[in-house]
Design a protein around this motif. Structure first.
Motif, short mmCIF file in Angstrom:
data_model
loop_
_atom_site.label_atom_id
_atom_site.label_comp_id
_atom_site.label_asym_id
_atom_site.label_seq_id
_atom_site.Cartn_x
_atom_site.Cartn_y
_atom_site.Cartn_z
N LEU A 142 0.87 -1.18 0.00
CA LEU A 142 0.00 0.00 0.00
C LEU A 142 0.90 1.22 0.00
O LEU A 142 1.85 1.30 0.79
CB LEU A 142 -0.87 0.01 1.26
CG LEU A 142 -1.93 -1.09 1.35
CD1 LEU A 142 -2.57 -1.09 2.74
CD2 LEU A 142 -3.00 -0.89 0.28
N ARG B 15 0.63 -2.34 6.70
CA ARG B 15 1.85 -1.69 6.28
C ARG B 15 1.56 -0.72 5.15
O ARG B 15 1.05 -1.14 4.10
CB ARG B 15 2.88 -2.70 5.80
CG ARG B 15 4.17 -1.94 5.57
CD ARG B 15 5.23 -2.56 4.80
NE ARG B 15 6.33 -1.58 4.76
CZ ARG B 15 7.54 -1.87 4.40
NH1 ARG B 15 7.84 -3.08 4.04
NH2 ARG B 15 8.46 -0.94 4.39
N VAL B 16 1.87 0.54 5.35
CA VAL B 16 1.66 1.57 4.34
C VAL B 16 2.94 2.38 4.20
O VAL B 16 3.48 2.89 5.18
CB VAL B 16 0.51 2.54 4.74
CG1 VAL B 16 0.30 3.57 3.64
CG2 VAL B 16 -0.78 1.78 5.01
N ILE B 17 3.44 2.46 2.98
CA ILE B 17 4.58 3.33 2.69
C ILE B 17 4.01 4.68 2.29
O ILE B 17 3.11 4.75 1.45
CB ILE B 17 5.44 2.73 1.55
CG1 ILE B 17 6.12 1.44 2.05
CG2 ILE B 17 6.47 3.74 1.04
CD1 ILE B 17 6.73 0.59 0.95
#
Lengths: 233, 233
Positions: B11, B92-94
């Motif tokens: 994501l 998990r999101v960058i």
């Protein structure tokens, strides 16, 4: 805002711009490799790799750098993120660029050969794949402004260097000449270099003293409000 | 290197740090909203959103900014990318952070209310969700160094402003006082401001002339090698 589960996921890569300084040729070089997979197989590329499930961006960059250079403790800085939809013709890949500074003498030559990577002059920029030349240009511009205000140039030199070698490095990065007297006066007045007893005698009969960067001095001065400044005409 | 198809996808979000300047309160503000979904529902958050399949990072940032502010043409700059594995407890999101500069008077107040967003003092930083306060700190540090060397401060002011108002803005961003005489001398000597005929008379009996930033002058001077510099003690 969409819920997390309904959302498109993306390939995310890290690309490393590895700058090295060739003290003999007085030239900034890039560690490049010939790409092993399609698209653009066989063309010059930065070192990169995909971000794994359980690693941060910084960790991914360190992993890639260590694999290629064998070096664990290297100056590494995030530069910029590239997200044009069609930047990689293979698939959509969002890439976070990092740059590293390495003294060429620190590299394990065998490891480099084994990985098929080569130090190439920065003048090959136009031959890089995808948007890699944009990445290098942006990182180089950042490096040019950072070496004015931070003592990171020393990362690119061997432990012992002459003032002429230090000036050559700045000229290679700025890509212009620097006034010799001003440069020496400024750097010596900071009190962050230590003059050693022995001399480099290969390039002149008289010889030139070796110096070392004393990081502890810099850190102490910085705490007291000192600003590193090597903005020399 | 793994083949594209075997690789983990992530994501990827864009978060917008929207700086506004409150000319009356002489304070930098942030456009924040109360988060509508779990995790951290109801807490203060930057405006953000996921990067869609067919948009670049820049396009995603512009889309989010336009949705919130109604403004299409705004100063918007990529700041830094955040990729710690556990930075968002939901998944998990960058996240790629951008910052925008807006004159508060440009905002459509109705649209702002409709979206549930609010201008909040920068002093609420510690209440932000996730790593959003780190994002703001890094963007503010970049803004502090950029307004020294680029005429971007004018993005935060109305078209007409007095020199006192311009100095107040610099002091609000630097978070320190600035020497009045030096500041006026430096900015006026650049030849990029035009003095208007009318005066602002609310804050002093004598009144203070309004000025305008003339972008064409700046662009012409820049071509001739002029460097904007407002590094004033």
């Amino acid at each position: 805002m969409k819920l997390y589960s309904e959302t498109t996921r993306h390939l995310v890569a890290v690309d490393c711009i590895i700058f090295g300084y060739d003290i003999a040729e007085k030239e900034i070089k890039l560690l490049l490799f010939k790409r092993l997979i399609e698209p653009s197989k066989g063309k010059w590329s930065l070192e990169g790799g995909f971000v794994e499930e359980n690693e941060s961006l910084d960790e991914a960059a360190s992993r890639i750098l260590r694999k290629i250079t064998g070096l664990g403790s290297v100056y590494l800085k995030q530069s910029y993120s590239y997200g044009e939809v069609d930047r990689d013709p293979g698939d959509r890949v969002i890439s976070i660029a990092y740059y590293a500074l390495i003294a060429l003498c620190d590299i394990d030559k065998d490891l480099t050969l084994e990985n098929g990577v080569h130090w190439r002059s920065i003048s090959v920029l136009q031959d890089l794949i995808f948007d890699h030349s944009d990445m290098v240009k942006k990182a180089l511009a950042d490096l040019q402004s950072q070496i004015k205000v931070k003592p990171i140039g020393f990362e690119l030199l061997p432990e012992r260097f002459t003032l002429v070698q230090l000036q050559d490095l700045y000229e290679a990065i700025y890509q212009r000449r620097v006034d010799r007297r001003n440069f020496r006066k400024k750097i010596l007045s900071m009190g962050i270099l230590k003059r050693l007893d022995d001399k480099e005698k290969e390039t002149s009969r008289k010889g030139a003293f070796y110096y070392m960067f004393i990081k502890e001095n810099y850190e102490r001065l910085k705490k007291d409000g000192f600003y590193f400044n090597l903005d020399v005409n």
